[in-house]
Design a protein around this motif. Structure first.
Motif, PDB file in Angstrom:
ATOM      1  N   ARG A 202       2.441   3.182  -0.141  1.00 34.39           N
ATOM      2  CA  ARG A 202       2.049   2.457  -1.348  1.00 34.39           C
ATOM      3  C   ARG A 202       1.817   0.985  -1.037  1.00 34.39           C
ATOM      4  N   ILE A 203       2.703   0.410  -0.233  1.00 38.04           N
ATOM      5  CA  ILE A 203       2.546  -0.998   0.139  1.00 38.04           C
ATOM      6  C   ILE A 203       1.267  -1.198   0.936  1.00 38.04           C
ATOM      7  N   LEU A 204       0.979  -0.280   1.855  1.00 37.77           N
ATOM      8  CA  LEU A 204      -0.240  -0.392   2.653  1.00 37.77           C
ATOM      9  C   LEU A 204      -1.485  -0.257   1.784  1.00 37.77           C
ATOM     10  N   ILE A 205      -1.418   0.618   0.791  1.00 39.81           N
ATOM     11  CA  ILE A 205      -2.553   0.767  -0.125  1.00 39.81           C
ATOM     12  C   ILE A 205      -2.769  -0.507  -0.926  1.00 39.81           C
ATOM     13  N   ILE A 206      -1.665  -1.078  -1.417  1.00 44.97           N
ATOM     14  CA  ILE A 206      -1.767  -2.322  -2.180  1.00 44.97           C
ATOM     15  C   ILE A 206      -2.275  -3.451  -1.288  1.00 44.97           C
ATOM     16  N   LEU A 207      -1.807  -3.492  -0.048  1.00 44.72           N
ATOM     17  CA  LEU A 207      -2.290  -4.508   0.898  1.00 44.72           C
ATOM     18  C   LEU A 207      -3.790  -4.348   1.115  1.00 44.72           C
ATOM     19  N   ALA A 208      -4.247  -3.111   1.271  1.00 47.13           N
ATOM     20  CA  ALA A 208      -5.685  -2.859   1.447  1.00 47.13           C
ATOM     21  C   ALA A 208      -6.473  -3.308   0.222  1.00 47.13           C
ATOM     22  N   LEU A 209      -5.910  -3.094  -0.962  1.00 49.15           N
ATOM     23  CA  LEU A 209      -6.576  -3.539  -2.193  1.00 49.15           C
ATOM     24  C   LEU A 209      -6.664  -5.058  -2.254  1.00 49.15           C
ATOM     25  N   MET A 210      -5.571  -5.736  -1.853  1.00 47.47           N
ATOM     26  CA  MET A 210      -5.574  -7.198  -1.864  1.00 47.47           C
ATOM     27  C   MET A 210      -6.601  -7.746  -0.879  1.00 47.47           C
TER      28      MET A 210
ATOM     29  N   ALA B 214       4.627  -6.318  -4.863  1.00 46.94           N
ATOM     30  CA  ALA B 214       3.253  -6.207  -4.382  1.00 46.94           C
ATOM     31  C   ALA B 214       2.286  -5.983  -5.538  1.00 46.94           C
ATOM     32  N   MET B 215       2.639  -5.057  -6.423  1.00 45.85           N
ATOM     33  CA  MET B 215       1.757  -4.766  -7.552  1.00 45.85           C
ATOM     34  C   MET B 215       1.628  -5.965  -8.489  1.00 45.85           C
ATOM     35  N   LEU B 216       2.721  -6.701  -8.659  1.00 42.89           N
ATOM     36  CA  LEU B 216       2.673  -7.894  -9.502  1.00 42.89           C
ATOM     37  C   LEU B 216       1.799  -8.970  -8.873  1.00 42.89           C
ATOM     38  N   LEU B 217       1.941  -9.178  -7.559  1.00 41.65           N
ATOM     39  CA  LEU B 217       1.190 -10.234  -6.902  1.00 41.65           C
ATOM     40  C   LEU B 217      -0.293  -9.957  -6.861  1.00 41.65           C
ATOM     41  N   ILE B 218      -0.674  -8.693  -6.670  1.00 43.05           N
ATOM     42  CA  ILE B 218      -2.102  -8.375  -6.645  1.00 43.05           C
ATOM     43  C   ILE B 218      -2.743  -8.682  -8.002  1.00 43.05           C
ATOM     44  N   CYS B 219      -1.997  -8.465  -9.069  1.00 46.88           N
ATOM     45  CA  CYS B 219      -2.506  -8.802 -10.412  1.00 46.88           C
ATOM     46  C   CYS B 219      -2.648 -10.318 -10.572  1.00 46.88           C
ATOM     47  N   VAL B 220      -1.612 -11.053 -10.163  1.00 43.89           N
ATOM     48  CA  VAL B 220      -1.624 -12.509 -10.305  1.00 43.89           C
ATOM     49  C   VAL B 220      -2.750 -13.120  -9.481  1.00 43.89           C
ATOM     50  N   TYR B 221      -2.882 -12.714  -8.219  1.00 45.43           N
ATOM     51  CA  TYR B 221      -3.890 -13.292  -7.339  1.00 45.43           C
ATOM     52  C   TYR B 221      -5.304 -12.912  -7.768  1.00 45.43           C
ATOM     53  N   SER B 222      -5.480 -11.691  -8.242  1.00 36.91           N
ATOM     54  CA  SER B 222      -6.796 -11.261  -8.686  1.00 36.91           C
ATOM     55  C   SER B 222      -7.257 -12.078  -9.902  1.00 36.91           C
ATOM     56  N   ILE B 223      -6.330 -12.305 -10.823  1.00 31.69           N
ATOM     57  CA  ILE B 223      -6.649 -13.111 -12.008  1.00 31.69           C
ATOM     58  C   ILE B 223      -6.972 -14.541 -11.624  1.00 31.69           C
TER      59      ILE B 223
ATOM     60  N   VAL C 244     -10.004  -7.278  -2.419  1.00 31.68           N
ATOM     61  CA  VAL C 244     -10.229  -8.291  -3.447  1.00 31.68           C
ATOM     62  C   VAL C 244     -10.628  -9.613  -2.802  1.00 31.68           C
ATOM     63  N   ARG C 245      -9.916  -9.978  -1.735  1.00 30.44           N
ATOM     64  CA  ARG C 245     -10.216 -11.264  -1.082  1.00 30.44           C
ATOM     65  C   ARG C 245     -11.596 -11.260  -0.445  1.00 30.44           C
ATOM     66  N   ILE C 246     -11.986 -10.133   0.144  1.00 28.02           N
ATOM     67  CA  ILE C 246     -13.317 -10.048   0.764  1.00 28.02           C
ATOM     68  C   ILE C 246     -14.414 -10.147  -0.288  1.00 28.02           C
ATOM     69  N   PHE C 247     -14.235  -9.428  -1.397  1.00 27.55           N
ATOM     70  CA  PHE C 247     -15.262  -9.408  -2.433  1.00 27.55           C
ATOM     71  C   PHE C 247     -15.369 -10.733  -3.188  1.00 27.55           C
TER      72      PHE C 247
END
Length: 385
Positions: free
Chosen positions: A5-13, A374-383, A16-19
């Motif tokens: 799950r952490i690796l999946i979230i890391l891949a999503l982050m 991890a899930m909280l940070l991906i939301c914060v950083y994406s916003i 997001v950064r690439i896009f």
């Protein structure tokens, strides 16, 4: 499952950064400067001396070696002169370092810790945001931090052949870091390794290094360009080594040819480090204070408390943690600099992230809790992007 799950979230982050590399225009003055230098290199075809436009004139840029500009120029050739191409070398450097962290920590301590260390590194505020900016420092972090990660693998590896390969790789990474930003790459590697070796009295490991092969490779990868650059624009070596490195560190007025310096009070790097590795520094402070109070209540002296508090629980023989010494020594080094920016502390962030990953495990903070963060940070950083 939680590791995955952490690796999946890391891949999503990372996705997001690439896009988001093209979402914002070039903001920081350094972004515009470095993007322009690489664009000029791509149009002039001069790959020896980076050039910069000041007051309408094209002049040699003696401030940095060319490796980052070569990478950026290649991206511009492939994708055109735009924000995405200019920022891609930093993003790829950050991703490469995450893979190296995951591989080495997983190899010697298991995939759970490897995943946690990689995620904490990328989700540290400065690392996440600066991995998408036109800055040389992310590539510097790849090679300088990569060097002390490879040295750690050299220390842990039992097979003689693999130890030699890791040792040689250290010198290659140092050479590439030198071609990104010069002697500071050696400092970001040498200072942590020296103090860890001294504190733990592990000098014998230095004798096992592939010194001859490594030094030959280092010189072969660095010296030719410096010689050619000095021949093409005499005065480069004096400015780069004396003004851009030694005087820049010691003085707020070092004769900058390309702008003004960034003066901050001595010791400012401590606050910058706290900000660079946020929000994980808050968690670290809480655990350190808690542990210190516990030991003090037992009547322990500070001489014993300090190594005990910094002990992340992974080592069996060392008195002082390899990764704790790394991020502390780098932070203290920058305490004495007269020129300071937050991203100078980027080389300390991966060391801190790996240390806190071990520390969280030692204090029985579950991977499930880290995955929730991890899930909280991906939301914060994406916003925020």
């Amino acid at each position: 499952m939680t590791r995955n799950r952490i690796l999946i979230i890391l891949a999503l982050m990372i996705s997001v950064r690439i896009f988001t590399l093209t979402w914002l225009p070039l903001m920081d003055p350094s972004e515009g400067r470095y993007a322009t230098i690489s664009k000029t290199m791509s149009t002039t075809g001069d790959y020896v001396t980076p050039q910069i436009i000041i007051d309408g004139k094209l002049i040699p840029f003696w401030g940095k070696p060319p490796l980052f500009f070569w990478a950026e120029t290649l991206c511009i050739k492939l994708f055109g002169a735009n924000e995405f191409a200019s920022r891609l070398p930093s993003a790829l450097s950050g991703i490469a370092l995450l893979l190296l962290i995951y591989w080495i920590i997983s190899k010697y301590h298991g995939r759970n810790l490897g995943a946690a260390a990689a995620f904490i590194t990328f989700s540290s505020g400065a690392f996440f945001f600066m991995s998408g900016l036109v800055l040389l420092d992310m590539m510097l972090v790849l090679f300088s931090c990569g060097a002390w990660l490879l040295y750690y693998a050299f220390l842990k590896e039992e097979k003689t052949k693999h130890r030699k390969l890791f040792s040689i790789a250290v010198f290659v990474f140092l050479a590439l870091g030198f071609m990104v930003k010069g002697p500071v790459a050696l400092a970001m590697f040498g200072i942590p390794v020296f103090f860890w070796t001294m504190l733990n009295k592990r000098w014998k490991h230095l004798y096992d290094h592939a010194w001859i092969t490594g030094i030959i490779l280092f010189l072969a990868l660095t010296v030719p360009w410096f010689v050619v650059a000095e021949q093409k624009t005499p005065g480069f070596l004096n400015y780069f080594f004396i003004h851009e490195n030694i005087l820049r560190f010691l003085s707020s007025k070092y004769g900058d040819l390309y702008g003004s310096g960034h003066k901050f009070p001595h010791g400012m790097s401590i606050l910058f480090m706290l900000a660079a590795a946020a929000p994980w520094t808050a968690w670290a402070i809480f655990l350190i204070v808690k542990r210190t109070v516990q030991l003090k209540q037992k009547g322990e002296s500070y001489r014993k408390i300090i190594p005990a508090v910094l002990d992340s629980g992974y080592q069996s023989k060392e008195k002082f943690s390899y990764f704790a010494v790394a991020f502390i020594s780098i932070t203290v080094f920058w305490c004495f600099a007269r020129q300071m920016l937050l991203y100078y502390l980027l080389p300390a962030v991966p060391a801190f992230a790996i240390w806190i990953a071990f520390y969280l495990q030692k204090h029985k903070v579950s991977m499930k809790s880290i995955s929730r963060c991890a899930m909280l940070l991906i939301c914060v950083y994406s916003i925020s992007l």
